[in-house]
Design a protein around this motif. Structure first.
Motif, mmCIF file in Angstrom:
data_model
loop_
_atom_site.group_PDB
_atom_site.id
_atom_site.type_symbol
_atom_site.label_atom_id
_atom_site.label_comp_id
_atom_site.label_asym_id
_atom_site.label_seq_id
_atom_site.Cartn_x
_atom_site.Cartn_y
_atom_site.Cartn_z
ATOM 1 N N LEU A 31 0.863 -1.186 0.000
ATOM 2 C CA LEU A 31 0.000 0.000 0.000
ATOM 3 C C LEU A 31 0.896 1.231 0.000
ATOM 4 C CD1 LEU A 31 -2.875 1.170 0.152
ATOM 5 C CD2 LEU A 31 -2.631 1.170 2.642
ATOM 6 N N VAL A 32 0.798 1.996 -1.055
ATOM 7 C CA VAL A 32 1.647 3.182 -1.161
ATOM 8 C C VAL A 32 0.783 4.429 -1.173
ATOM 9 C CG1 VAL A 32 3.559 2.034 -2.288
ATOM 10 C CG2 VAL A 32 1.729 2.938 -3.681
ATOM 11 N N LYS A 33 1.283 5.439 -0.506
ATOM 12 C CA LYS A 33 0.564 6.707 -0.445
ATOM 13 C C LYS A 33 1.314 7.743 -1.268
ATOM 14 C CE LYS A 33 -1.541 5.779 4.054
ATOM 15 N NZ LYS A 33 -2.873 5.524 3.466
ATOM 16 N N GLY A 34 0.550 8.554 -1.975
ATOM 17 C CA GLY A 34 1.169 9.564 -2.812
ATOM 18 C C GLY A 34 0.716 10.956 -2.444
ATOM 19 N N ILE A 35 0.894 11.853 -3.390
ATOM 20 C CA ILE A 35 0.511 13.241 -3.144
ATOM 21 C C ILE A 35 -0.987 13.422 -3.323
ATOM 22 C CG2 ILE A 35 2.775 14.086 -3.852
ATOM 23 C CD1 ILE A 35 1.497 14.888 -6.525
ATOM 24 N N ASN A 36 -1.486 14.515 -2.788
ATOM 25 C CA ASN A 36 -2.889 14.915 -2.977
ATOM 26 C C ASN A 36 -3.891 13.889 -2.446
ATOM 27 O OD1 ASN A 36 -1.761 17.107 -4.277
ATOM 28 N ND2 ASN A 36 -2.133 16.297 -6.325
ATOM 29 N N GLY A 37 -3.492 13.067 -1.459
ATOM 30 C CA GLY A 37 -4.415 12.139 -0.833
ATOM 31 C C GLY A 37 -4.670 10.852 -1.596
#
Lengths: 112, 117
Positions: free
Chosen positions: B56-62
């Motif tokens: 599970l990867v999180k990026g920019i802008n939610g």
């Protein structure tokens, strides 16, 4: 990440002429790439440009049409030669840094 | 060789609704996975990437995405979208070279996300 600039940002050219697009990056990188994005389409890789060697072109792209220079680790140029309206596209350069490609803002080319 | 399929060419949603943009890939070797966003009349911006580790990867802008190796998928999600998220989203893969690193990207055809008020 990296800061990548392209010149020109956009241009309108006449058929039969040539345009050279410049790509300047703020990091020294070995691998740079040139892509084309035709209207309403995804990105297609034109060639890989490694500093110190000849560019490697993808199927359907040839050096005579898209000559590339890579004089140092922070700069590359792509020339679109003998242009036709079918060359109207966005041309983007990218670099490989830490396993990730970062893209320039693109050059929007319209050929009349 | 690698290929990327983005199943939806266009996704219209209302503001504050959740969204999922689907991406499936095919490859005979291990890959790195990426989502890029292209706002109107702009270049590509990296949203997030999966190189290794947590799936599970999180990026920019939610935005976030989950790598599912068994299903060869890397779907992009956001729990509540804003009008400013209207853009085209591209999924891409890059083969992992045996000596480490990656090279050329293979892109999907893109998904146009339109967020309506």
């Amino acid at each position: 990440s990296a800061v990548i600039s392209q010149k020109p940002s956009r241009d309108i050219c006449q058929r039969g002429t040539s345009l050279t697009i410049q790509c300047q990056v703020d990091s020294q990188v070995t691998m740079m790439f040139w892509y084309r994005q035709q209207p309403g389409q995804s990105l297609t890789l034109i060639a890989t440009a490694n500093q110190g060697s000849e560019a490697t072109y993808e199927s359907g792209f040839v050096i005579d049409k898209f000559p590339i220079s890579r004089p140092n680790l922070t700069f590359s140029t792509l020339t679109v030669s003998n242009m036709s309206p079918e060359d109207s596209s966005i041309y983007l350069c990218s670099l490989l840094l830490g396993g990730t490609q970062y893209f320039g803002p693109g050059t929007r080319l319209l050929v009349l | 060789a690698q290929s990327v399929t983005q199943l939806d060419s266009q996704v219209p949603v209302f503001e504050e609704a959740p969204v999922e943009l689907r991406c499936n890939y095919s490859s005979s070797v291990s890959v790195y996975l990426f989502w890029y966003v292209q706002y109107p009349n702009q270049g590509l911006q990296l949203l997030l990437k999966y190189l290794s580790g947590s799936t599970l990867v999180k990026g920019i802008n939610g935005f976030e995405a989950e790598f599912n190796k068994s299903q060869t998928s890397f779907h992009l999600r956001k729990p509540s979208v804003h009008i400013s998220d209207t853009a085209e989203y591209f999924c891409a893969v890059s083969p992992l070279l045996t000596q480490g690193g990656s090279e050329k990207l293979v892109f999907g055809k893109g998904t146009k996300l339109t967020v309506n008020p």
